[in-house]
Design a protein around this motif. Structure first.
Motif, PDB file in Angstrom:
ATOM      1  N   LEU A  62       0.704  -1.396  -0.108  1.00  0.00           N
ATOM      2  CA  LEU A  62       0.100  -0.113  -0.021  1.00  0.00           C
ATOM      3  C   LEU A  62       0.852   1.352   0.115  1.00  0.00           C
ATOM      4  O   LEU A  62       0.366   2.308  -0.431  1.00  0.00           O
ATOM      5  N   ALA A  63       1.872   1.338   0.498  1.00  0.00           N
ATOM      6  CA  ALA A  63       2.753   2.194   0.737  1.00  0.00           C
ATOM      7  C   ALA A  63       3.464   2.545  -0.543  1.00  0.00           C
ATOM      8  O   ALA A  63       3.513   3.939  -1.106  1.00  0.00           O
ATOM      9  N   GLY A  64       3.581   1.500  -1.394  1.00  0.00           N
ATOM     10  CA  GLY A  64       4.093   1.668  -2.820  1.00  0.00           C
ATOM     11  C   GLY A  64       3.196   2.372  -3.685  1.00  0.00           C
ATOM     12  O   GLY A  64       3.522   3.229  -4.345  1.00  0.00           O
ATOM     13  N   ILE A  65       2.017   2.062  -3.515  1.00  0.00           N
ATOM     14  CA  ILE A  65       0.778   2.604  -4.353  1.00  0.00           C
ATOM     15  C   ILE A  65       0.576   4.059  -3.967  1.00  0.00           C
ATOM     16  O   ILE A  65       0.469   4.803  -4.877  1.00  0.00           O
ATOM     17  N   ILE A  66       0.813   4.367  -2.649  1.00  0.00           N
ATOM     18  CA  ILE A  66       0.514   5.906  -2.380  1.00  0.00           C
ATOM     19  C   ILE A  66       1.750   6.575  -3.026  1.00  0.00           C
ATOM     20  O   ILE A  66       1.431   7.639  -3.509  1.00  0.00           O
ATOM     21  N   GLU A  67       3.037   5.977  -2.830  1.00  0.00           N
ATOM     22  CA  GLU A  67       4.233   6.767  -3.511  1.00  0.00           C
ATOM     23  C   GLU A  67       3.943   6.929  -4.984  1.00  0.00           C
ATOM     24  O   GLU A  67       4.214   8.098  -5.564  1.00  0.00           O
ATOM     25  N   GLN A  68       3.766   5.859  -5.539  1.00  0.00           N
ATOM     26  CA  GLN A  68       3.251   5.973  -6.883  1.00  0.00           C
ATOM     27  C   GLN A  68       2.012   6.967  -7.333  1.00  0.00           C
ATOM     28  O   GLN A  68       2.324   7.880  -8.290  1.00  0.00           O
ATOM     29  N   ARG A  69       1.056   7.175  -6.593  1.00  0.00           N
ATOM     30  CA  ARG A  69       0.104   8.111  -6.899  1.00  0.00           C
ATOM     31  C   ARG A  69       0.282   9.466  -6.523  1.00  0.00           C
ATOM     32  O   ARG A  69      -0.255  10.419  -7.023  1.00  0.00           O
ATOM     33  N   ARG A  70       1.240   9.644  -5.583  1.00  0.00           N
ATOM     34  CA  ARG A  70       1.837  10.912  -5.364  1.00  0.00           C
ATOM     35  C   ARG A  70       2.480  11.499  -6.516  1.00  0.00           C
ATOM     36  O   ARG A  70       2.563  12.679  -6.586  1.00  0.00           O
ATOM     37  N   GLY A  71       3.263  10.921  -7.384  1.00  0.00           N
ATOM     38  CA  GLY A  71       3.919  11.199  -8.568  1.00  0.00           C
ATOM     39  C   GLY A  71       2.782  11.661  -9.534  1.00  0.00           C
ATOM     40  O   GLY A  71       3.432  12.282 -10.450  1.00  0.00           O
ATOM     41  N   GLU A  72       1.602  11.002  -9.685  1.00  0.00           N
ATOM     42  CA  GLU A  72       0.774  11.225 -10.633  1.00  0.00           C
ATOM     43  C   GLU A  72       0.166  12.505 -10.470  1.00  0.00           C
ATOM     44  O   GLU A  72      -0.110  13.312  -9.555  1.00  0.00           O
ATOM     45  N   LYS A  73      -0.070  13.317 -11.651  1.00  0.00           N
ATOM     46  CA  LYS A  73      -0.593  14.602 -11.750  1.00  0.00           C
ATOM     47  C   LYS A  73      -2.099  14.531 -11.621  1.00  0.00           C
ATOM     48  O   LYS A  73      -2.839  13.745 -12.635  1.00  0.00           O
ATOM     49  N   ALA A  74      -2.753  15.024 -10.483  1.00  0.00           N
ATOM     50  CA  ALA A  74      -4.123  14.788 -10.408  1.00  0.00           C
ATOM     51  C   ALA A  74      -4.933  16.159 -11.090  1.00  0.00           C
ATOM     52  O   ALA A  74      -4.459  17.251 -10.977  1.00  0.00           O
ATOM     53  N   ASP A  75      -6.134  15.898 -11.668  1.00  0.00           N
ATOM     54  CA  ASP A  75      -6.946  16.869 -12.284  1.00  0.00           C
ATOM     55  C   ASP A  75      -7.961  17.430 -11.200  1.00  0.00           C
ATOM     56  O   ASP A  75      -9.043  17.150 -11.328  1.00  0.00           O
ATOM     57  N   ALA A  76      -7.165  18.122 -10.154  1.00  0.00           N
ATOM     58  CA  ALA A  76      -7.884  18.326  -8.925  1.00  0.00           C
ATOM     59  C   ALA A  76      -8.794  19.951  -9.229  1.00  0.00           C
ATOM     60  O   ALA A  76      -7.837  20.720 -10.108  1.00  0.00           O
ATOM     61  N   ILE A  77      -9.783  20.060  -8.652  1.00  0.00           N
ATOM     62  CA  ILE A  77     -10.548  21.286  -8.776  1.00  0.00           C
ATOM     63  C   ILE A  77     -10.670  21.761  -7.639  1.00  0.00           C
ATOM     64  O   ILE A  77     -11.345  21.014  -6.740  1.00  0.00           O
ATOM     65  N   GLU A  78     -10.214  23.107  -7.426  1.00  0.00           N
ATOM     66  CA  GLU A  78     -10.420  23.673  -5.949  1.00  0.00           C
ATOM     67  C   GLU A  78     -12.005  24.190  -5.882  1.00  0.00           C
ATOM     68  O   GLU A  78     -12.474  24.717  -6.603  1.00  0.00           O
ATOM     69  N   VAL A  79     -12.594  23.836  -4.865  1.00  0.00           N
ATOM     70  CA  VAL A  79     -14.124  24.281  -4.318  1.00  0.00           C
ATOM     71  C   VAL A  79     -14.059  24.754  -3.051  1.00  0.00           C
ATOM     72  O   VAL A  79     -13.245  24.523  -1.993  1.00  0.00           O
ATOM     73  N   SER A  80     -14.987  25.651  -2.826  1.00  0.00           N
ATOM     74  CA  SER A  80     -15.296  26.111  -1.390  1.00  0.00           C
ATOM     75  C   SER A  80     -16.375  25.193  -0.690  1.00  0.00           C
ATOM     76  O   SER A  80     -17.067  24.341  -1.366  1.00  0.00           O
ATOM     77  N   LEU A  81     -16.596  25.528   0.493  1.00  0.00           N
ATOM     78  CA  LEU A  81     -17.483  24.609   1.007  1.00  0.00           C
ATOM     79  C   LEU A  81     -18.947  25.187   0.922  1.00  0.00           C
ATOM     80  O   LEU A  81     -19.630  24.191   0.799  1.00  0.00           O
ATOM     81  N   ASN A  82     -18.876  26.329   0.425  1.00  0.00           N
ATOM     82  CA  ASN A  82     -20.352  26.821   0.062  1.00  0.00           C
ATOM     83  C   ASN A  82     -20.685  26.117  -1.287  1.00  0.00           C
ATOM     84  O   ASN A  82     -22.050  26.014  -1.563  1.00  0.00           O
ATOM     85  N   GLU A  83     -20.034  25.832  -2.100  1.00  0.00           N
ATOM     86  CA  GLU A  83     -20.160  25.135  -3.383  1.00  0.00           C
ATOM     87  C   GLU A  83     -20.507  23.712  -3.297  1.00  0.00           C
ATOM     88  O   GLU A  83     -21.189  23.231  -4.129  1.00  0.00           O
TER      89      GLU A  83
END
Length: 84
Positions: A62-83
């Motif tokens: 699982l630690a290996g999977i976490i490290e692998q995913r840390r290196g991946e660029k995520a398509d994250a969208i920032e949202v506020s709590l109100n949204e």
């Protein structure tokens, strides 16, 4: 050829066949090297030890999977709590 034995206790296959439970009881929870012609062929370990090793192996995986995913660029969208 010299071989390292990773247990302080050892037993031959023929001794184990005679009385397996006595061998396990005499080990008092320690690992036992099973020897065939004076060479380690297997190790006998308590069930609790095996289960702990499997949990550790899973944690490492699982630690290996976490490290692998840390290196991946995520398509994250920032949202506020109100949204939400």
């Amino acid at each position: 050829m010299l071989r390292k034995i990773h247990a302080s206790l050892s037993v031959s296959i023929s001794e184990l066949k005679r009385n397996p439970q006595a061998v396990i009881d005499d080990a008092h929870g320690e690992a036992i090297a099973l020897l065939n012609r004076n060479k380690p062929t297997a190790y006998i370990i308590p069930a609790e030890t095996y289960e702990m090793l499997m949990e550790i192996a899973e944690d490492v995986e699982l630690a290996g999977i976490i490290e692998q995913r840390r290196g991946e660029k995520a398509d994250a969208i920032e949202v506020s709590l109100n949204e939400l």
